[in-house]
Write a protein that holds these residues in place. Sequence first.
Motif, PDB file in Angstrom:
ATOM      1  N   PRO A  30      -4.405  -1.890   1.956  1.00 32.30           N
ATOM      2  CA  PRO A  30      -3.100  -2.490   1.968  1.00 32.30           C
ATOM      3  C   PRO A  30      -3.010  -2.666   0.432  1.00 32.30           C
ATOM      4  N   SER A  31      -3.521  -2.457  -0.592  1.00 34.03           N
ATOM      5  CA  SER A  31      -3.316  -2.590  -1.925  1.00 34.03           C
ATOM      6  C   SER A  31      -2.600  -0.952  -2.556  1.00 34.03           C
ATOM      7  N   HIS A  51      -1.181   1.216   0.304  1.00 34.27           N
ATOM      8  CA  HIS A  51      -0.477   1.774   1.385  1.00 34.27           C
ATOM      9  C   HIS A  51       0.505   0.772   2.151  1.00 34.27           C
ATOM     10  N   GLU A  52       1.347   1.202   2.487  1.00 32.87           N
ATOM     11  CA  GLU A  52       2.198   0.148   3.530  1.00 32.87           C
ATOM     12  C   GLU A  52       2.372   0.917   4.814  1.00 32.87           C
ATOM     13  N   VAL A 110       3.897   1.667   8.214  1.00 33.60           N
ATOM     14  CA  VAL A 110       5.331   1.369   8.719  1.00 33.60           C
ATOM     15  C   VAL A 110       5.098   1.466  10.398  1.00 33.60           C
ATOM     16  N   ARG A 152       4.121   3.461  -6.831  1.00 32.44           N
ATOM     17  CA  ARG A 152       4.596   3.109  -5.395  1.00 32.44           C
ATOM     18  C   ARG A 152       3.659   3.193  -4.499  1.00 32.44           C
ATOM     19  N   PRO A 153       3.614   2.438  -3.596  1.00 32.52           N
ATOM     20  CA  PRO A 153       2.641   2.590  -2.134  1.00 32.52           C
ATOM     21  C   PRO A 153       2.884   3.674  -1.430  1.00 32.52           C
ATOM     22  N   ALA A 161       3.936   4.932   2.381  1.00 38.60           N
ATOM     23  CA  ALA A 161       4.437   4.525   3.598  1.00 38.60           C
ATOM     24  C   ALA A 161       3.871   5.337   4.516  1.00 38.60           C
TER      25      ALA A 161
END
Length: 179
Positions: free
Chosen positions: A134-135, A137-138, A140, A169-170, A172
């Motif tokens: 989670p640090s 990646h995001e 979806v 930027r992480p 998605a």
Amino acid sequence: MTDQAREPAATGAAASGPPEPAADGAAPQVRDETAELRAQVAQSDERYRRAVADYDNLRKRMARDVQREREEERARVAARWLPVLDNLELALQHATAEPASIVSGLEAVRQQALAVLADLGYPLRADLNQPFDPSRHEAVAALPATDATPGTILQVVRPGYGTDERPLRPAAVVVAKGA
């Protein structure tokens, strides 16, 4: 203070009244000491005011330097992107050419843009088939997957850029979940 000025104050008798003039008619030592202390206070006040003014000048100079550095860095970064923009312009000029050559040209421009980002310290992250973090990646979406471990990234919807220390930027991603 001189030893002569301390002696009458120590006896207590001379400290109760005004200082007596010296036998030769000179001004009393207490007045000399008061004048000396006032001069020291004035000198300290002047040094304080100069220090405050120096600090204010330093603060203003640092603000100007920081602003100048920001502008120079923005110009350096923009200059790094100019060749990418030039190649996109060339691709648009040849838009009527064979589609395969256009695609290969656009892929070359994409690689050039990725190289600029990597040189700036923000490389493209390879997140496919990696464990979800989670640090970095995001999520979806989460899809059931029998051929992947739960929590594994199945698809990258939007790529992530940067390093663990300096993320830009992480990513998605679509994550595998248990059946």
